[in-house]
Design a protein around this motif. Structure first.
Motif, PDB file in Angstrom:
ATOM      1  N   THR A 166       0.795  -1.224   0.000  1.00 20.74           N
ATOM      2  CA  THR A 166       0.000   0.000   0.000  1.00 20.74           C
ATOM      3  C   THR A 166       0.829   1.276   0.000  1.00 20.74           C
ATOM      4  N   ASP A 167       2.157   1.158   0.054  1.00 23.32           N
ATOM      5  CA  ASP A 167       2.966   2.378   0.098  1.00 23.32           C
ATOM      6  C   ASP A 167       4.323   2.089  -0.513  1.00 23.32           C
ATOM      7  N   ASN A 168       5.145   3.123  -0.577  1.00 21.20           N
ATOM      8  CA  ASN A 168       6.465   2.998  -1.190  1.00 21.20           C
ATOM      9  C   ASN A 168       7.481   2.487  -0.173  1.00 21.20           C
ATOM     10  N   TRP A 169       7.138   1.361   0.462  1.00 22.24           N
ATOM     11  CA  TRP A 169       8.001   0.763   1.458  1.00 22.24           C
ATOM     12  C   TRP A 169       8.578  -0.543   0.917  1.00 22.24           C
ATOM     13  N   ALA A 170       9.476  -1.133   1.678  1.00 21.73           N
ATOM     14  CA  ALA A 170      10.065  -2.421   1.300  1.00 21.73           C
ATOM     15  C   ALA A 170      10.271  -3.243   2.563  1.00 21.73           C
ATOM     16  N   THR A 171      10.504  -4.527   2.386  1.00 19.31           N
ATOM     17  CA  THR A 171      10.801  -5.396   3.525  1.00 19.31           C
ATOM     18  C   THR A 171      11.864  -6.402   3.116  1.00 19.31           C
ATOM     19  N   ILE A 172      12.370  -7.140   4.093  1.00 18.50           N
ATOM     20  CA  ILE A 172      13.356  -8.192   3.853  1.00 18.50           C
ATOM     21  C   ILE A 172      12.740  -9.506   4.299  1.00 18.50           C
ATOM     22  N   LEU A 173      12.646 -10.450   3.372  1.00 22.76           N
ATOM     23  CA  LEU A 173      12.029 -11.736   3.678  1.00 22.76           C
ATOM     24  C   LEU A 173      12.875 -12.873   3.143  1.00 22.76           C
ATOM     25  N   PRO A 174      12.791 -14.044   3.762  1.00 24.14           N
ATOM     26  CA  PRO A 174      13.399 -15.237   3.176  1.00 24.14           C
ATOM     27  C   PRO A 174      12.693 -15.570   1.864  1.00 24.14           C
ATOM     28  N   LEU A 175      13.388 -16.277   0.992  1.00 25.01           N
ATOM     29  CA  LEU A 175      12.861 -16.582  -0.323  1.00 25.01           C
ATOM     30  C   LEU A 175      11.513 -17.295  -0.250  1.00 25.01           C
ATOM     31  N   LYS A 176      11.366 -18.275   0.647  1.00 24.18           N
ATOM     32  CA  LYS A 176      10.127 -19.049   0.694  1.00 24.18           C
ATOM     33  C   LYS A 176       8.934 -18.178   1.072  1.00 24.18           C
ATOM     34  N   SER A 177       9.115 -17.261   2.006  1.00 27.18           N
ATOM     35  CA  SER A 177       8.040 -16.332   2.343  1.00 27.18           C
ATOM     36  C   SER A 177       7.770 -15.385   1.190  1.00 27.18           C
ATOM     37  N   ALA A 178       8.827 -14.879   0.567  1.00 27.47           N
ATOM     38  CA  ALA A 178       8.672 -13.946  -0.549  1.00 27.47           C
ATOM     39  C   ALA A 178       7.890 -14.587  -1.687  1.00 27.47           C
ATOM     40  N   GLU A 179       8.210 -15.846  -2.009  1.00 30.03           N
ATOM     41  CA  GLU A 179       7.531 -16.538  -3.108  1.00 30.03           C
ATOM     42  C   GLU A 179       6.031 -16.626  -2.864  1.00 30.03           C
ATOM     43  N   PHE A 180       5.649 -16.872  -1.625  1.00 29.65           N
ATOM     44  CA  PHE A 180       4.233 -16.986  -1.293  1.00 29.65           C
ATOM     45  C   PHE A 180       3.499 -15.679  -1.569  1.00 29.65           C
ATOM     46  N   PHE A 181       4.097 -14.550  -1.189  1.00 29.30           N
ATOM     47  CA  PHE A 181       3.422 -13.261  -1.339  1.00 29.30           C
ATOM     48  C   PHE A 181       3.560 -12.682  -2.747  1.00 29.30           C
ATOM     49  N   MET A 182       4.427 -13.250  -3.560  1.00 33.66           N
ATOM     50  CA  MET A 182       4.606 -12.759  -4.927  1.00 33.66           C
ATOM     51  C   MET A 182       3.622 -13.384  -5.912  1.00 33.66           C
ATOM     52  N   ARG A 183       2.814 -14.331  -5.452  1.00 35.52           N
ATOM     53  CA  ARG A 183       1.912 -15.026  -6.370  1.00 35.52           C
ATOM     54  C   ARG A 183       0.903 -14.088  -7.025  1.00 35.52           C
ATOM     55  N   SER A 184       0.552 -13.010  -6.347  1.00 33.91           N
ATOM     56  CA  SER A 184      -0.427 -12.076  -6.907  1.00 33.91           C
ATOM     57  C   SER A 184       0.160 -11.249  -8.049  1.00 33.91           C
ATOM     58  N   GLY A 185       1.484 -11.190  -8.155  1.00 40.25           N
ATOM     59  CA  GLY A 185       2.120 -10.379  -9.179  1.00 40.25           C
ATOM     60  C   GLY A 185       2.300  -8.925  -8.794  1.00 40.25           C
ATOM     61  N   GLU A 186       1.829  -8.538  -7.607  1.00 42.24           N
ATOM     62  CA  GLU A 186       1.942  -7.139  -7.183  1.00 42.24           C
ATOM     63  C   GLU A 186       3.267  -6.834  -6.498  1.00 42.24           C
ATOM     64  N   LEU A 187       3.996  -7.876  -6.103  1.00 44.17           N
ATOM     65  CA  LEU A 187       5.277  -7.693  -5.431  1.00 44.17           C
ATOM     66  C   LEU A 187       6.399  -8.301  -6.256  1.00 44.17           C
ATOM     67  N   SER A 188       7.589  -7.742  -6.105  1.00 42.36           N
ATOM     68  CA  SER A 188       8.790  -8.283  -6.730  1.00 42.36           C
ATOM     69  C   SER A 188       9.833  -8.527  -5.647  1.00 42.36           C
ATOM     70  N   ALA A 189      10.769  -9.408  -5.936  1.00 41.32           N
ATOM     71  CA  ALA A 189      11.827  -9.715  -4.965  1.00 41.32           C
ATOM     72  C   ALA A 189      13.150  -9.869  -5.689  1.00 41.32           C
ATOM     73  N   VAL A 190      14.213  -9.449  -5.031  1.00 42.56           N
ATOM     74  CA  VAL A 190      15.546  -9.554  -5.602  1.00 42.56           C
ATOM     75  C   VAL A 190      16.495 -10.018  -4.493  1.00 42.56           C
ATOM     76  N   PRO A 191      17.425 -10.941  -4.775  1.00 39.26           N
ATOM     77  CA  PRO A 191      18.312 -11.441  -3.709  1.00 39.26           C
ATOM     78  C   PRO A 191      19.239 -10.358  -3.172  1.00 39.26           C
ATOM     79  N   ILE A 192      19.514 -10.448  -1.873  1.00 44.02           N
ATOM     80  CA  ILE A 192      20.464  -9.532  -1.224  1.00 44.02           C
ATOM     81  C   ILE A 192      21.802 -10.250  -1.133  1.00 44.02           C
ATOM     82  N   LYS A 193      22.831  -9.642  -1.697  1.00 48.32           N
ATOM     83  CA  LYS A 193      24.155 -10.270  -1.714  1.00 48.32           C
ATOM     84  C   LYS A 193      25.210  -9.299  -1.188  1.00 48.32           C
ATOM     85  N   GLN A 194      26.450  -9.748  -1.334  1.00 46.70           N
ATOM     86  CA  GLN A 194      27.643  -8.990  -0.874  1.00 46.70           C
ATOM     87  C   GLN A 194      27.559  -8.687   0.612  1.00 46.70           C
ATOM     88  N   PRO A 195      27.625  -9.715   1.467  1.00 51.03           N
ATOM     89  CA  PRO A 195      27.665 -11.126   1.092  1.00 51.03           C
ATOM     90  C   PRO A 195      26.264 -11.737   1.043  1.00 51.03           C
TER      91      PRO A 195
END
Length: 297
Positions: free
Chosen positions: A232-261
């Protein structure tokens, strides 16, 4: 004797005679009398008494360890005999860290299909709460981190490695990159789990290792609350991949891996280390072993 030991365990947990009696479904005088009879049978004082509960005596603390063991073994025996007569049935009580809730159905659904008389209770709890609930015989097993905090004498089954992703609304610039760094993530308006959650402590640790600290715009112990605000806003969160995948099913959210390290932490099933296991718990452990997505090398 077993009933008295169960009342003693309830008293040690509640630290209040009235609340313990309510939990056991008896009156307070009945519970007090049972504790006194147990003391007389064992020949030691178990509880420091006064106008209110003042704690366990040293002997009481030791008896509590035995009580948990004896009551646990008695429940195992009863369940095993019931399984011989009726097949696998009863209630399986699970407590799960919030970031693993989306995968619980991968365990419960196959078990329910094979054993239709099984019933399930699934609670969302912190990693510390899960260990406490197992110790007090309030749950049968939990799903939590295996490699961050001491687990004590428990049976463990690795399930998967938690990898961390930045989750934001679809089309957000950072989510169009192949990966982001922890330093980049720290500059965003973040919604994060509360500090009592081990996931939050892990995230804070990785941010600190990269010279970054954050003051989240919103904190919650609910992953659903985090993602609903991201939607609902221009915010972001940090989630494990399995949780992220569940909430991305609607197509309204995107996820990108956090690296280095890149960070990974092992999540798995934990259960009391008591053999023989109850038939229900044995079935759960076997299902978890078959499910393991990412077994350790």
């Amino acid at each position: 004797m077993i009933d008295k030991l169960e009342m003693f365990i309830a008293l040690a947990k509640a630290e209040h005679f009235g609340r313990a009696a309510e939990e056991c479904g008896v009156t307070q005088p009945t519970l007090s009398a049972a504790i006194k009879q147990l003391e007389e049978q064992l020949g030691v004082m178990l509880v420091w008494r006064g106008s209110r509960f003042r704690g366990l005596t040293p002997e009481g603390a030791r008896v509590l360890e035995w009580a948990r063991r004896i009551v646990g073994d008695t429940r195992t025996m009863r369940e095993e005999m019931r399984a011989v007569k009726q097949g696998l049935s009863g209630k399986l009580r699970l407590a799960v860290i919030p970031t693993a809730l989306s995968m619980v159905s991968d365990l419960t659904t196959p078990l329910s299909s094979r054993h239709p008389n099984l019933r399930f209770t699934v609670l969302s709890r912190t990693s510390a709460d899960i260990l406490h609930l197992i110790e007090n015989l309030e749950i049968d097993a939990g799903i939590t981190y295996l490699d961050n905090e001491p687990l004590g004498r428990l049976t463990t089954v690795p399930l998967y490695s938690e990898q961390y992703y930045l989750v934001a609304r679809a089309g957000t610039h950072l989510c169009e990159q192949p990966f982001v760094t922890w330093s980049e993530v720290a500059k965003l308006p973040l919604c994060l789990l509360t500090p009592d959650m081990q996931n939050r402590r892990i995230v804070n640790e990785h941010l600190a290792q990269n010279g970054a600290e954050v003051e989240p715009r919103l904190e919650s112990n609910s992953v659903i609350t985090l993602t609903s605000h991201v939607l609902t806003d221009n915010w972001a969160t940090i989630l494990p991949l399995k949780s992220a995948e569940f909430f991305m099913r609607s197509g309204e959210l995107s996820a990108v891996p956090i690296k280095q390290p890149e960070a990974k932490h092992l999540v798995g099933l934990v259960a009391p280390h008591r053999e023989p296991y109850t038939p229900v718990l044995e079935a759960l452990l076997n299902a978890a072993r078959k499910l393991s997505y990412d077994p350790p090398n």
